[in-house]
Design an enzyme around this catalytic site. Sequence first.
Site, PDB file in Angstrom:
ATOM      1  N   ASP A 227       0.810  -1.267  -0.141  1.00  0.00           N
ATOM      2  CA  ASP A 227      -0.142  -0.063   0.010  1.00  0.00           C
ATOM      3  C   ASP A 227       0.788   1.068   0.033  1.00  0.00           C
ATOM      4  OD1 ASP A 227      -2.233   1.784   0.421  1.00  0.00           O
ATOM      5  OD2 ASP A 227      -2.085   1.732   2.530  1.00  0.00           O
ATOM      6  N   MET A 228       0.345   2.448  -0.200  1.00  0.00           N
ATOM      7  CA  MET A 228       1.142   3.538  -0.240  1.00  0.00           C
ATOM      8  C   MET A 228       0.989   4.501   0.916  1.00  0.00           C
ATOM      9  SD  MET A 228       1.578   6.489  -3.179  1.00  0.00           S
ATOM     10  CE  MET A 228       0.112   7.330  -3.052  1.00  0.00           C
ATOM     11  N   ASP A 229      -0.029   5.100   1.231  1.00  0.00           N
ATOM     12  CA  ASP A 229      -0.144   5.951   2.309  1.00  0.00           C
ATOM     13  C   ASP A 229      -0.144   5.182   3.692  1.00  0.00           C
ATOM     14  OD1 ASP A 229      -0.689   8.502   0.775  1.00  0.00           O
ATOM     15  OD2 ASP A 229      -2.417   7.632   0.165  1.00  0.00           O
TER      16      ASP A 229
ATOM     17  N   ASP B 263      -1.367  -0.633   6.411  1.00  0.00           N
ATOM     18  CA  ASP B 263      -1.383  -0.007   7.606  1.00  0.00           C
ATOM     19  C   ASP B 263      -2.785   0.278   8.002  1.00  0.00           C
ATOM     20  OD1 ASP B 263      -2.063   3.339   7.222  1.00  0.00           O
ATOM     21  OD2 ASP B 263      -1.927   2.084   5.618  1.00  0.00           O
TER      22      ASP B 263
END
Length: 228
Positions: A8-10, A167
Amino acid sequence: MLPALIFDMDGVIVDNTAYQARAFQLLFRDLGLTTNARALLKRLNGMPATDILASVFRHPVPAKQLKEYAAQREFLYRTLYWNKRRATAGLFAFLQAARAAGHPIGLGTGSGGPTLSYLLDHLELRQYFDVVVGEDDVRQGKPHPDTFAVVAQKLGVAPADCIVFEDAVLGEQAAYRAGMRCVAVTSSLPAKAFQAPLLSIKDFTGLTPAELLAAWQAQPAGPRPRRR
């Protein structure tokens, strides 16, 4: 075959959740809403911004208006985070080690092209990912499994051979719905908030591909997702 790694990124490759929450809070203030953005994101982080925004109104809001609110929030976020952009601790070393070991590597996020560029290109991270999938590449965002399923498809890897780094609880559930396993990145939530991750890590400092592979081998199948 080594498992594919899907990030995932954020909140995973960058630790930006506090800035995302602040941007939502400023937007809510402008709209006259009293919703607590931090509490909201603890529940809904990982969903597309328009879906998060739709949840805070007591009345239906047209899709066009939600997109305008999301664009305003995105502008606030980028302004707040402009001089703070940096990769999560240990990320570069882990990506380099994983690539050297032979892991296919992908990124699956609910963000669109301009936001991807804002982070990946600015931080020179794009070179580490064999595949990048954003909101424009899927029909439904998280917690639906589409994002991660498309990454696996483009990598040419079976879902059972994928490890997702997430996250957000909804992101973890999206991984399980896709038939994958998950590592919890506890940048904004405690480890106990997650269902059944292979590992729980604060950041990537000290994490090795060998340690990850051992955890993957110890959990022979992905957990069943929780009922909604």
